[in-house]
Motif scaffolding. Structure first.
Motif, PDB file in Angstrom:
ATOM      1  N   UNK A  56       0.830  -1.205   0.000  1.00 16.71           N
ATOM      2  CA  UNK A  56       0.000   0.000   0.000  1.00 16.71           C
ATOM      3  C   UNK A  56       0.866   1.257   0.000  1.00 16.71           C
ATOM      4  N   UNK A  57       0.199   2.420  -0.255  1.00 17.51           N
ATOM      5  CA  UNK A  57       0.901   3.707  -0.190  1.00 17.51           C
ATOM      6  C   UNK A  57       0.603   4.428   1.109  1.00 17.51           C
ATOM      7  N   UNK A  58      -0.590   4.264   1.660  1.00 19.21           N
ATOM      8  CA  UNK A  58      -0.988   5.017   2.841  1.00 19.21           C
ATOM      9  C   UNK A  58      -2.428   4.682   3.180  1.00 19.21           C
ATOM     10  N   UNK A  59      -3.238   5.664   3.603  1.00 16.73           N
ATOM     11  CA  UNK A  59      -4.658   5.397   3.862  1.00 16.73           C
ATOM     12  C   UNK A  59      -5.302   4.699   2.666  1.00 16.73           C
ATOM     13  N   UNK A  60      -5.909   3.552   2.922  1.00 12.50           N
ATOM     14  CA  UNK A  60      -6.321   2.651   1.842  1.00 12.50           C
ATOM     15  C   UNK A  60      -7.821   2.669   1.617  1.00 12.50           C
ATOM     16  N   UNK A  61      -8.223   3.334   0.556  1.00 13.07           N
ATOM     17  CA  UNK A  61      -9.606   3.276   0.122  1.00 13.07           C
ATOM     18  C   UNK A  61      -9.654   2.623  -1.253  1.00 13.07           C
ATOM     19  N   UNK A  62      -8.665   1.776  -1.541  1.00 14.73           N
ATOM     20  CA  UNK A  62      -8.548   1.215  -2.884  1.00 14.73           C
ATOM     21  C   UNK A  62      -8.499  -0.299  -2.845  1.00 14.73           C
ATOM     22  N   UNK A  63      -7.366  -0.834  -2.368  1.00 16.21           N
ATOM     23  CA  UNK A  63      -7.114  -2.254  -2.582  1.00 16.21           C
ATOM     24  C   UNK A  63      -8.112  -3.142  -1.859  1.00 16.21           C
ATOM     25  N   UNK A 106      -0.375  10.308  -0.872  1.00 14.21           N
ATOM     26  CA  UNK A 106      -0.005   9.571   0.333  1.00 14.21           C
ATOM     27  C   UNK A 106       1.474   9.721   0.651  1.00 14.21           C
ATOM     28  N   UNK A 107       2.337   9.664  -0.377  1.00 17.16           N
ATOM     29  CA  UNK A 107       3.765   9.800  -0.132  1.00 17.16           C
ATOM     30  C   UNK A 107       4.120  11.160   0.432  1.00 17.16           C
ATOM     31  N   UNK A 108       3.505  12.216  -0.114  1.00 19.97           N
ATOM     32  CA  UNK A 108       3.737  13.566   0.400  1.00 19.97           C
ATOM     33  C   UNK A 108       3.270  13.674   1.841  1.00 19.97           C
ATOM     34  N   UNK A 159      -9.067  10.410   0.714  1.00 18.64           N
ATOM     35  CA  UNK A 159      -8.920   9.603   1.929  1.00 18.64           C
ATOM     36  C   UNK A 159      -7.786  10.128   2.798  1.00 18.64           C
ATOM     37  N   UNK A 160      -6.700  10.550   2.165  1.00 21.38           N
ATOM     38  CA  UNK A 160      -5.558  11.084   2.918  1.00 21.38           C
ATOM     39  C   UNK A 160      -5.986  12.314   3.718  1.00 21.38           C
ATOM     40  N   UNK A 161      -6.665  13.245   3.050  1.00 21.37           N
ATOM     41  CA  UNK A 161      -7.108  14.448   3.734  1.00 21.37           C
ATOM     42  C   UNK A 161      -8.071  14.149   4.866  1.00 21.37           C
ATOM     43  N   UNK A 162      -9.030  13.279   4.596  1.00 23.33           N
ATOM     44  CA  UNK A 162     -10.033  12.966   5.612  1.00 23.33           C
ATOM     45  C   UNK A 162      -9.410  12.331   6.845  1.00 23.33           C
ATOM     46  N   UNK A 212      -8.653  19.993   5.870  1.00 22.89           N
ATOM     47  CA  UNK A 212      -8.944  19.830   4.446  1.00 22.89           C
ATOM     48  C   UNK A 212      -9.519  21.147   3.933  1.00 22.89           C
ATOM     49  N   UNK A 213      -8.963  21.616   2.797  1.00 26.19           N
ATOM     50  CA  UNK A 213      -9.361  22.896   2.221  1.00 26.19           C
ATOM     51  C   UNK A 213     -10.119  22.708   0.926  1.00 26.19           C
ATOM     52  N   UNK A 214     -11.217  23.421   0.771  1.00 26.78           N
ATOM     53  CA  UNK A 214     -11.799  23.633  -0.552  1.00 26.78           C
ATOM     54  C   UNK A 214     -11.048  24.837  -1.118  1.00 26.78           C
ATOM     55  N   UNK A 215     -10.036  24.587  -1.945  1.00 22.42           N
ATOM     56  CA  UNK A 215      -9.122  25.659  -2.336  1.00 22.42           C
ATOM     57  C   UNK A 215      -9.836  26.765  -3.107  1.00 22.42           C
ATOM     58  N   UNK A 216     -10.728  26.400  -4.023  1.00 22.31           N
ATOM     59  CA  UNK A 216     -11.433  27.423  -4.792  1.00 22.31           C
ATOM     60  C   UNK A 216     -12.214  28.347  -3.860  1.00 22.31           C
ATOM     61  N   UNK A 217     -12.937  27.753  -2.902  1.00 19.32           N
ATOM     62  CA  UNK A 217     -13.718  28.558  -1.969  1.00 19.32           C
ATOM     63  C   UNK A 217     -12.808  29.386  -1.076  1.00 19.32           C
TER      64      UNK A 217
END
Length: 382
Positions: free
Chosen positions: A130-137, A282-284, A307-310, A320-325
């Motif tokens: 895995x890379x980090x928080x896993x919402x995939x595999x 995830x790596x960052x 998933x990483x942000x959450x 977690x930022x909504x950057x546009x807003x």
């Protein structure tokens, strides 16, 4: 023991490099297989690689969410068809490389499903990294095994792709998604490429430093209005130097408070930063957490980044930022306010340092090598 590493894209390989180094240090042979960018990244890490060509028109695009969980929710029928098309286009070369190399074990990217078919064809264990928080595999692999059975059968691989014999997880357990499957922990060791420590990295402690790292393919870098507003807002934060790791080609002159050093590995200067603003890779994220750095993560439709942000927000180590807003709001409620909050409120730093301690207590990559050696010596039944 011979180990074949199969990775979809360079950033996925980077999470596996420390285990590859541990294998090499223990005297085992390692070969990486993937597209040309993967092979180039392997070479930069001191690893040998075999290039597997991407079929025309089937290049991997991050925006296509090859993980199989785009945006609002998975359309499994559509995603399984995409997996079949892509794997069918690269599998033969992967099989050729593997049959020539004759590995005893495969270390596999969670979403490069070709590796599971190769493991089944050679009757060797497949270990997913895995890379980090896993919402995939945890969700995708069982469905991929079913979806790719016919693709495997066309190559004489009866029984379909192999299920993983082990899953290695570099994510600290308290940060991991609650619905992820069980895995073998392994310590996250930052690898962001090789470079020379910049002279500016060590600075007097009379100011604050923010690292801004959006990855090479983040869509916001192609939106001049968003980029300009971001830089303007960061430059307006008092007593702050922003270090930006990637700048659009057509970007204008940067303010004095913004530094753009080019491709400097994050681990060479992140330890001297007060916060990290990034896209959710995830790596960052784990590199920042390994140094105990609190984070601001841009909200993304990509489920892996989301998933990483959450999870970082849930652990109290960032927001977690909504950057546009955030860029549309006045500074009292927008990006400047969010940056100031993460820089100033001690709880974010304390939570990030707690995660750094959790990372340090996980088994080192060298500690999992005997487990992999034992696994490779165990007969694989089909």
């Amino acid at each position: 023991m011979r180990v074949l590493i199969i990775a979809l894209v360079p950033s996925h390989l980077m999470s596996m490099v420390p285990v590859a180094w541990a294998l090499r240090a223990a005297g085992h042979e390692v070969l990486v297989a993937g597209g040309a960018p993967v092979a180039e990244r392997a070479a930069a890490a001191g690893l040998s690689a075999a290039v597997v060509s991407e079929p025309p028109g089937r290049r991997v695009r991050r925006s296509a969410a090859p993980s199989g969980l785009p945006g609002a929710g998975p359309d499994w029928t559509l995603l399984q068809e995409r997996w079949r098309q892509r794997v069918d286009g690269v599998l033969d070369e992967h099989l050729d490389v593997a049959r020539d190399w004759q590995p005893d074990l495969l270390l596999v990217d969670p979403i490069e499903f070709s590796g599971l078919i190769v493991a089944a064809a050679l009757r060797v264990p497949a270990v997913v990294h895995r890379w980090g928080p896993d919402r995939i595999s945890s969700q995708s692999i069982p469905r991929a095994v079913e979806a790719l059975a016919e693709v495997a059968a066309l190559r004489g691989v009866d029984g379909g792709p192999a299920l993983p014999s082990m899953v290695l997880d570099p994510c600290p357990p308290s940060l991991q998604c609650t619905d992820s499957s069980a895995a073998q922990p392994v310590r996250f060791v930052p690898f962001n490429g090789a470079g020379t420590p910049p002279r500016w990295a060590q600075r007097p402690r009379s100011g604050r430093r923010l690292c801004v790292s959006f990855g090479g393919e983040t869509p916001m870098l192609t939106q001049p209005a968003v980029w300009d507003a971001l830089i303007r807002e960061l430059a307006a934060v008092s007593d702050l130097e922003s270090v930006v790791t990637a700048v659009p080609q057509d970007a204008g002159a940067l303010p004095a408070a913004v530094r753009a050093p080019g491709q400097v590995p994050l681990d060479l200067f992140l330890g001297d930063c007060d916060a990290l603003l990034h896209h959710g890779g995830a790596g960052t994220a784990l590199t920042g957490l390994a140094f105990g750095v609190p984070q601001l993560i841009v909200a993304q439709p990509n489920p892996s980044w989301a998933a990483v942000g959450e999870r970082i927000a849930a652990r109290g180590a960032g927001v977690v930022l909504d950057l546009d807003a955030a860029l549309r709001e006045e500074s009292t409620a927008g990006l400047r306010a969010a940056v100031e909050e993460v820089l100033s409120a001690p709880g974010y730093r304390a939570a990030a340092e707690a995660l750094a301690d959790e990372i340090r207590r996980l088994p080192a990559p060298s500690a999992v090598v005997p487990l992999l050696t034992e696994l490779a010596a165990t007969p694989v039944g089909r």
